[in-house]
Write an enzyme that holds these catalytic residues in place. Structure first.
Site, PDB file in Angstrom:
ATOM      1  N   GLU A 105      -1.994   1.309   2.607  1.00 60.37           N
ATOM      2  CA  GLU A 105      -3.100   0.378   2.849  1.00 60.37           C
ATOM      3  C   GLU A 105      -3.813   0.054   1.547  1.00 60.37           C
ATOM      4  O   GLU A 105      -4.167  -1.101   1.282  1.00 60.37           O
ATOM      5  CB  GLU A 105      -4.092   0.984   3.851  1.00 60.37           C
ATOM      6  CG  GLU A 105      -3.587   1.022   5.275  1.00 60.37           C
ATOM      7  CD  GLU A 105      -4.541   1.741   6.218  1.00 60.37           C
ATOM      8  OE1 GLU A 105      -4.570   1.388   7.407  1.00 60.37           O
ATOM      9  OE2 GLU A 105      -5.256   2.662   5.771  1.00 60.37           O
ATOM     10  N   GLY A 131      -5.163   6.819  10.450  1.00 56.25           N
ATOM     11  CA  GLY A 131      -3.773   6.514  10.794  1.00 56.25           C
ATOM     12  C   GLY A 131      -2.750   7.154   9.882  1.00 56.25           C
ATOM     13  O   GLY A 131      -1.549   7.124  10.166  1.00 56.25           O
ATOM     14  N   ASP A 159      -8.244  -5.519   7.291  1.00 51.65           N
ATOM     15  CA  ASP A 159      -8.082  -4.146   7.747  1.00 51.65           C
ATOM     16  C   ASP A 159      -9.348  -3.700   8.451  1.00 51.65           C
ATOM     17  O   ASP A 159     -10.359  -4.413   8.447  1.00 51.65           O
ATOM     18  CB  ASP A 159      -7.786  -3.226   6.555  1.00 51.65           C
ATOM     19  CG  ASP A 159      -6.892  -2.059   6.920  1.00 51.65           C
ATOM     20  OD1 ASP A 159      -6.822  -1.705   8.112  1.00 51.65           O
ATOM     21  OD2 ASP A 159      -6.265  -1.484   6.008  1.00 51.65           O
ATOM     22  N   GLY A 160      -9.310  -2.516   9.035  1.00 51.73           N
ATOM     23  CA  GLY A 160     -10.492  -1.898   9.603  1.00 51.73           C
ATOM     24  C   GLY A 160     -10.865  -0.673   8.790  1.00 51.73           C
ATOM     25  O   GLY A 160     -10.286  -0.418   7.739  1.00 51.73           O
ATOM     26  N   GLY A 207      -5.268  -1.394  14.149  1.00 52.55           N
ATOM     27  CA  GLY A 207      -6.479  -1.301  14.960  1.00 52.55           C
ATOM     28  C   GLY A 207      -6.633  -2.472  15.896  1.00 52.55           C
ATOM     29  O   GLY A 207      -5.870  -3.448  15.858  1.00 52.55           O
ATOM     30  N   LYS A 259     -20.466   0.334  12.123  1.00 47.53           N
ATOM     31  CA  LYS A 259     -19.703   0.973  11.040  1.00 47.53           C
ATOM     32  C   LYS A 259     -20.300   0.696   9.662  1.00 47.53           C
ATOM     33  O   LYS A 259     -19.841   1.257   8.666  1.00 47.53           O
ATOM     34  CB  LYS A 259     -18.248   0.499  11.075  1.00 47.53           C
ATOM     35  CG  LYS A 259     -17.499   1.001  12.300  1.00 47.53           C
ATOM     36  CD  LYS A 259     -16.030   0.655  12.231  1.00 47.53           C
ATOM     37  CE  LYS A 259     -15.275   1.251  13.416  1.00 47.53           C
ATOM     38  NZ  LYS A 259     -13.826   0.964  13.361  1.00 47.53           N
ATOM     39  N   LYS A 269     -11.354   5.608   5.179  1.00 48.88           N
ATOM     40  CA  LYS A 269     -10.258   5.341   6.105  1.00 48.88           C
ATOM     41  C   LYS A 269      -9.472   6.627   6.308  1.00 48.88           C
ATOM     42  O   LYS A 269      -9.988   7.700   6.078  1.00 48.88           O
ATOM     43  CB  LYS A 269      -9.376   4.215   5.552  1.00 48.88           C
ATOM     44  CG  LYS A 269     -10.124   2.881   5.443  1.00 48.88           C
ATOM     45  CD  LYS A 269      -9.287   1.823   4.787  1.00 48.88           C
ATOM     46  CE  LYS A 269      -8.011   1.583   5.499  1.00 48.88           C
ATOM     47  NZ  LYS A 269      -8.223   1.008   6.880  1.00 48.88           N
ATOM     48  N   GLY A 270      -8.230   6.520   6.736  1.00 47.47           N
ATOM     49  CA  GLY A 270      -7.371   7.686   6.759  1.00 47.47           C
ATOM     50  C   GLY A 270      -6.909   8.158   8.104  1.00 47.47           C
ATOM     51  O   GLY A 270      -6.000   8.976   8.209  1.00 47.47           O
TER      52      GLY A 270
END
Length: 229
Positions: free
Chosen positions: A106, A100, A84-85, A29, A124, A97-98
């Site tokens: 991750e 990507g 991470d994002g 990201g 977020k 998440k997910g």
């Protein structure tokens, strides 16, 4: 401040958690890209020894381009700190998440990390996770029909993820499929995560229920760090 300035503030704060000799985890990201640029300059300026593990090919290539050593995940037992994002994260430190498609790796890196920190903007951060984003599952190929059936029994609508790069379903690096599941209502994300993980054939979910230890949130007033404990 604009998005780029907020991103840089967040990355500068993240650098405070990276020590000489560290093995760090990096997701993907724009926030991570900004962190890589600043980390590269810091390594060069202060002659730091920092090594990276990442599930992302883009992040790996960016690290190599910027002179940062990348280690294969399979040879690393422990990570000092990982960044991470996410799509969303809530006050329970549940994260979704997910997007990507590398969420299983991750989550592996997050579990290996002493500290797993999400770099986010304040939009977020939610009181509770929503159902705006699908919940993704990495599934063994042969389990596709069975897992889809079990997901429907839980009230979800599964769709097999396809790839723009080739005809047919997207296949992960580990030769699995990804199911994106739409739920209209989720009352308990922890229970749902447990129920999904209990289905034979599910390798992992895109819900991060236990892993997040800190949130590094960029706001108009600066960077706010929220710790789980």
């Amino acid at each position: 401040m604009n998005e780029e300035e907020l991103r840089k503030l967040c990355a500068e704060k993240a650098l405070e958690y990276i020590k000489d000799g560290s093995v760090i985890g990096l997701g993907a990201g724009r926030n991570i890209s900004c962190l890589i640029e600043l980390l590269s300059k810091t390594i060069e300026k202060n002659n730091l020894k920092v090594r990276v593990v990442t599930p992302s090919d883009n992040t790996k290539n960016s690290c190599i381009k910027n002179g940062i050593e990348v280690l294969p995940i399979c040879f690393v037992e422990e990570v000092d700190v990982a960044f991470d994002g996410c799509g969303e994260v809530d006050e329970n430190f549940y994260a979704s998440k997910g997007g990507g498609g590398v969420f299983t790796k991750e989550k592996l890196i997050a579990s290996m990390a002493k500290d797993y920190i999400l770099l986010i903007d304040e939009q977020k951060y939610k009181k509770q996770l929503s159902v705006i984003y699908p919940i993704s599952l990495e599934v063994v190929k042969d389990s596709l029909a069975y897992v889809s059936k079990m997901v429907r029994n839980l009230g979800g609508e599964p769709i097999v993820r396809t790839s723009n790069n080739k005809d047919g379903y997207l296949v992960t690096d580990d030769n699995n499929f990804i199911l994106d599941i739409k739920f209209n209502v989720v009352e308990d994300f922890k229970k749902l995560n447990d129920d999904l993980n209990d289905i034979v054939g599910v390798v992992g979910t895109s819900l991060f229920i236990r892993e997040v230890t800190k949130l590094m949130m960029a706001t108009e007033d600066g960077v706010k760090v929220i710790s789980k404990n």
